[in-house]
Design a protein around this motif. Sequence first.
Motif, PDB file in Angstrom:
ATOM      1  N   THR A   1       0.605  -1.124   0.212  1.00 13.45           N
ATOM      2  CA  THR A   1       0.583  -0.192  -0.301  1.00 13.45           C
ATOM      3  C   THR A   1       0.714   1.296   0.142  1.00 13.45           C
ATOM      4  OG1 THR A   1      -1.748   1.770   1.269  1.00 13.45           O
ATOM      5  CG2 THR A   1      -0.363  -0.162   2.721  1.00 13.45           C
ATOM      6  N   SER A   2       0.839   2.741  -0.847  1.00 18.57           N
ATOM      7  CA  SER A   2       1.047   3.429  -1.180  1.00 18.57           C
ATOM      8  C   SER A   2       1.281   4.325   0.159  1.00 18.57           C
ATOM      9  CB  SER A   2       0.704   4.032  -1.875  1.00 18.57           C
ATOM     10  OG  SER A   2      -0.999   4.736  -1.494  1.00 18.57           O
ATOM     11  N   GLY A   3       0.160   3.768   1.239  1.00 19.94           N
ATOM     12  CA  GLY A   3      -0.144   4.775   2.660  1.00 19.94           C
ATOM     13  C   GLY A   3      -0.388   6.244   2.907  1.00 19.94           C
ATOM     14  N   GLU A   4      -1.120   6.049   1.919  1.00 19.99           N
ATOM     15  CA  GLU A   4      -0.975   7.663   1.128  1.00 19.99           C
ATOM     16  C   GLU A   4      -2.255   8.405   2.243  1.00 19.99           C
ATOM     17  OE1 GLU A   4       0.581  11.003  -0.605  1.00 19.99           O
ATOM     18  OE2 GLU A   4       1.839   8.987  -0.062  1.00 19.99           O
ATOM     19  N   PRO A   5      -2.836   9.986   2.736  1.00 19.80           N
ATOM     20  CA  PRO A   5      -3.201  10.343   3.100  1.00 19.80           C
ATOM     21  C   PRO A   5      -5.029  10.298   2.735  1.00 19.80           C
ATOM     22  CG  PRO A   5      -1.735  11.735   3.972  1.00 19.80           C
ATOM     23  CD  PRO A   5      -1.098  10.405   2.833  1.00 19.80           C
ATOM     24  N   GLY A   6      -5.604   9.033   3.054  1.00 23.72           N
ATOM     25  CA  GLY A   6      -7.572   9.392   2.575  1.00 23.72           C
ATOM     26  C   GLY A   6      -7.339   8.465   1.405  1.00 23.72           C
ATOM     27  N   ALA A   7      -6.189   7.163   1.337  1.00 21.38           N
ATOM     28  CA  ALA A   7      -5.990   6.535   0.351  1.00 21.38           C
ATOM     29  C   ALA A   7      -7.135   5.528   1.213  1.00 21.38           C
ATOM     30  CB  ALA A   7      -4.970   5.861  -0.034  1.00 21.38           C
ATOM     31  N   ASP A   8      -6.901   4.480   0.148  1.00 18.30           N
ATOM     32  CA  ASP A   8      -8.085   2.869   0.721  1.00 18.30           C
ATOM     33  C   ASP A   8      -6.814   2.198   1.617  1.00 18.30           C
ATOM     34  OD1 ASP A   8     -10.254   3.506  -0.272  1.00 18.30           O
ATOM     35  OD2 ASP A   8      -9.589   2.373  -2.313  1.00 18.30           O
ATOM     36  N   GLY A   9      -7.174   1.767   2.564  1.00 23.85           N
ATOM     37  CA  GLY A   9      -5.648   0.843   3.587  1.00 23.85           C
ATOM     38  C   GLY A   9      -5.316   0.367   2.318  1.00 23.85           C
ATOM     39  N   TRP A  10      -5.501  -0.902   2.523  1.00 24.63           N
ATOM     40  CA  TRP A  10      -4.934  -1.987   1.188  1.00 24.63           C
ATOM     41  C   TRP A  10      -6.178  -2.237   0.278  1.00 24.63           C
ATOM     42  CZ3 TRP A  10      -4.512  -3.244   6.117  1.00 24.63           C
ATOM     43  CH2 TRP A  10      -5.389  -4.219   6.712  1.00 24.63           C
ATOM     44  N   ALA A  11      -5.045  -2.808  -1.305  1.00 28.78           N
ATOM     45  CA  ALA A  11      -6.195  -2.806  -2.554  1.00 28.78           C
ATOM     46  C   ALA A  11      -6.773  -4.474  -2.553  1.00 28.78           C
ATOM     47  CB  ALA A  11      -5.777  -2.354  -3.782  1.00 28.78           C
ATOM     48  N   ASP A  12      -7.319  -4.873  -2.061  1.00 29.56           N
ATOM     49  CA  ASP A  12      -7.745  -6.196  -1.485  1.00 29.56           C
ATOM     50  C   ASP A  12      -9.237  -6.642  -2.272  1.00 29.56           C
ATOM     51  OD1 ASP A  12      -7.405  -9.069  -1.493  1.00 29.56           O
ATOM     52  OD2 ASP A  12      -8.167  -8.859   0.655  1.00 29.56           O
ATOM     53  N   ALA A  13      -9.515  -5.978  -3.679  1.00 29.25           N
ATOM     54  CA  ALA A  13     -10.832  -6.058  -3.538  1.00 29.25           C
ATOM     55  C   ALA A  13     -11.652  -7.444  -3.818  1.00 29.25           C
ATOM     56  CB  ALA A  13     -11.254  -5.405  -4.952  1.00 29.25           C
ATOM     57  N   ALA A  14     -10.643  -8.260  -3.723  1.00 26.41           N
ATOM     58  CA  ALA A  14     -11.503 -10.094  -4.077  1.00 26.41           C
ATOM     59  C   ALA A  14     -11.151  -9.918  -3.056  1.00 26.41           C
ATOM     60  CB  ALA A  14     -10.179 -11.039  -4.751  1.00 26.41           C
ATOM     61  N   HIS A  15     -10.537  -9.754  -1.648  1.00 32.04           N
ATOM     62  CA  HIS A  15      -9.815 -10.631   0.016  1.00 32.04           C
ATOM     63  C   HIS A  15      -9.944 -11.646  -0.286  1.00 32.04           C
ATOM     64  CE1 HIS A  15     -13.724  -7.646   1.581  1.00 32.04           C
ATOM     65  NE2 HIS A  15     -14.070  -8.101   0.011  1.00 32.04           N
ATOM     66  N   ALA A  16      -8.389 -12.027  -1.272  1.00 33.14           N
ATOM     67  CA  ALA A  16      -8.162 -12.598  -1.075  1.00 33.14           C
ATOM     68  C   ALA A  16      -6.225 -12.463  -0.703  1.00 33.14           C
ATOM     69  CB  ALA A  16      -7.742 -12.793  -2.649  1.00 33.14           C
ATOM     70  N   ALA A  17      -6.043 -11.497   0.101  1.00 34.34           N
ATOM     71  CA  ALA A  17      -4.436 -10.889   0.074  1.00 34.34           C
ATOM     72  C   ALA A  17      -4.130 -11.995   1.673  1.00 34.34           C
ATOM     73  CB  ALA A  17      -4.300  -9.373   0.625  1.00 34.34           C
ATOM     74  N   SER A  18      -3.331 -12.189   1.578  1.00 32.55           N
ATOM     75  CA  SER A  18      -3.132 -13.230   3.277  1.00 32.55           C
ATOM     76  C   SER A  18      -1.851 -12.085   3.705  1.00 32.55           C
ATOM     77  CB  SER A  18      -1.721 -14.289   2.368  1.00 32.55           C
ATOM     78  OG  SER A  18      -0.444 -14.249   1.662  1.00 32.55           O
TER      79      SER A  18
END
Length: 569
Positions: A318-335
Amino acid sequence: MHPSTTGARVLLDELVRLGVGELVLCPGSRSAPLAYAAHELERQGRLRLHVRVDERSAAFLALGLAKTSRRPAAVVTTSGTAVANLHPAVLEAHHGAVPLLLLTADRPPELRGVGANQATDQVGVFGGHVRLALELEAPSDPARQEPAWRTAAARAVAAATGALAGPGSAGPVHLDLPYRDPLAPESLVGSAGPDPAAPEPSDACPRVELPAPATVTDGAGSPLPHEPDTLVVIGELPTAEHRRAALDWAAHHGAPVIAEPGPGTHHLVLPHGDLLLTATDWVGEHLPRRLLVVGRPTLGRSVPALTRAPGLRVEVVTSGEPGADGWADAAHAASAVHPFAALRLTGEEVGVTPFARTWLEAGERIAAAVPIEAGGPATARALHETLLPGAALFVGSSSVARDLAHGVAHPRPDVEVVTSRGLAGIDGCVSTAIGLALSRPAPTVALLGDLTFLHDANGLLIGPAEPRPDLTIVVLDDDGGSIFTTLEYGAPELAGSLSRLFTTPTGTDIGLLCAAHGVPATTAWTTDELAGLLRQPSPGIRVIRVPVSGSGRRAAGQRVRAAVAAALG
């Protein structure tokens, strides 16, 4: 009927029963259930439907319809920036006590804050300027939910009209309406299957099994270790420096890269990488062990589909930019989830891995086999090849971003590609391109679709004393949003409603519109004419219109995917 279809029909049925007779519709994918429901009500003679391509204009049209009639008028939008464009009319309705219903489609809760495309937090977006704000439950069990939907409609009309407190308390009301797939009518689902290269009307499908919760590493970010069979996906990132760091990490570890259009490239970026992922049989036989997703993938379904592959470990940076989504995991697959600092380079540089060579060879086979289709991809390729060294290319959202990805196999390192895909909306792109051009001395070109251009045509409204940049705006004009022909709504059985509800041709004479603003405009009928015009210096802002046919986009996509499959078969 599917739950989303039923939910939209029930809600609009109750609103009409309660006296709503006017509805203004803006085209969009997430709002498709509402669009089809409104269209059916118009066919029944119960509702008058108005279609507009600009949400700001649409909201003010609804306000005008309700202002003296005192009957609440509704405006329907898709999710993302489309919602925010209603705010000026919301303020007017708030202060003018005008009954206005804002029906904004939304991603369901599980697709918020995970990097899903065109998803932001709509709850409370209008602050204290609405009389009532309700977030309805995403349709899933209509028999149970129908009473709540009808009650919500009654509460909305009562609050908008001031029924309980008097007409002086009338004003805008916001209904946040999350919908899950399927979004199209039931007759389509299963007829042809999803197009993995098509843009995302949804960013995830239900999973049979969910992975264990992701492990989030510490903020300092332990350096990501080398793993030979790693595939890197680079999506939307906030700055060129972020993208460069991601590319450097991949190069250091010899990993192949699938990258969306953006600044910078290197030899490990796969040509037409998103098209390669549509060859699901080949991909299944050459799966990586680790898929490293950096930023937010936004252009299609193929990356989310890959993340669901059994046995594949998905890790997110994740880029960690203010206001950004926590992290990109739209398929809920991240480990595992890592901060951007985890991309720092350590140890000796690794050469190109055997895994990378296999994927690179496949990419080159696709680059040699894929036809550059006339229209959008051919135009994007000609423009890309003609740009002067050091030029910046601003790419609008919707079709043209995909045209560039599918028309250009090897992006030039001496051209800076700039996108505006935080929420991937079409609004504000003319003004964004003008600001970009004003900020840099090098030549700047913008590639926009006609609806994207028309949506922000007021960006050309610049006073005579104001600074004007040297900017060429190339408008790919297919008279509407042909991107919708590649989605479920473009299937032959829905052809009767496609044009009005989704592609929304306007018939606007772009040349005359530019003339009204004192902006020179010309038409290039061929790619050679376009290249010739681009080579001619032109101070100030100019527009080059390139007419193309939008009717063949769906068939062209099918030909491309067939060529990909044949090249890897």
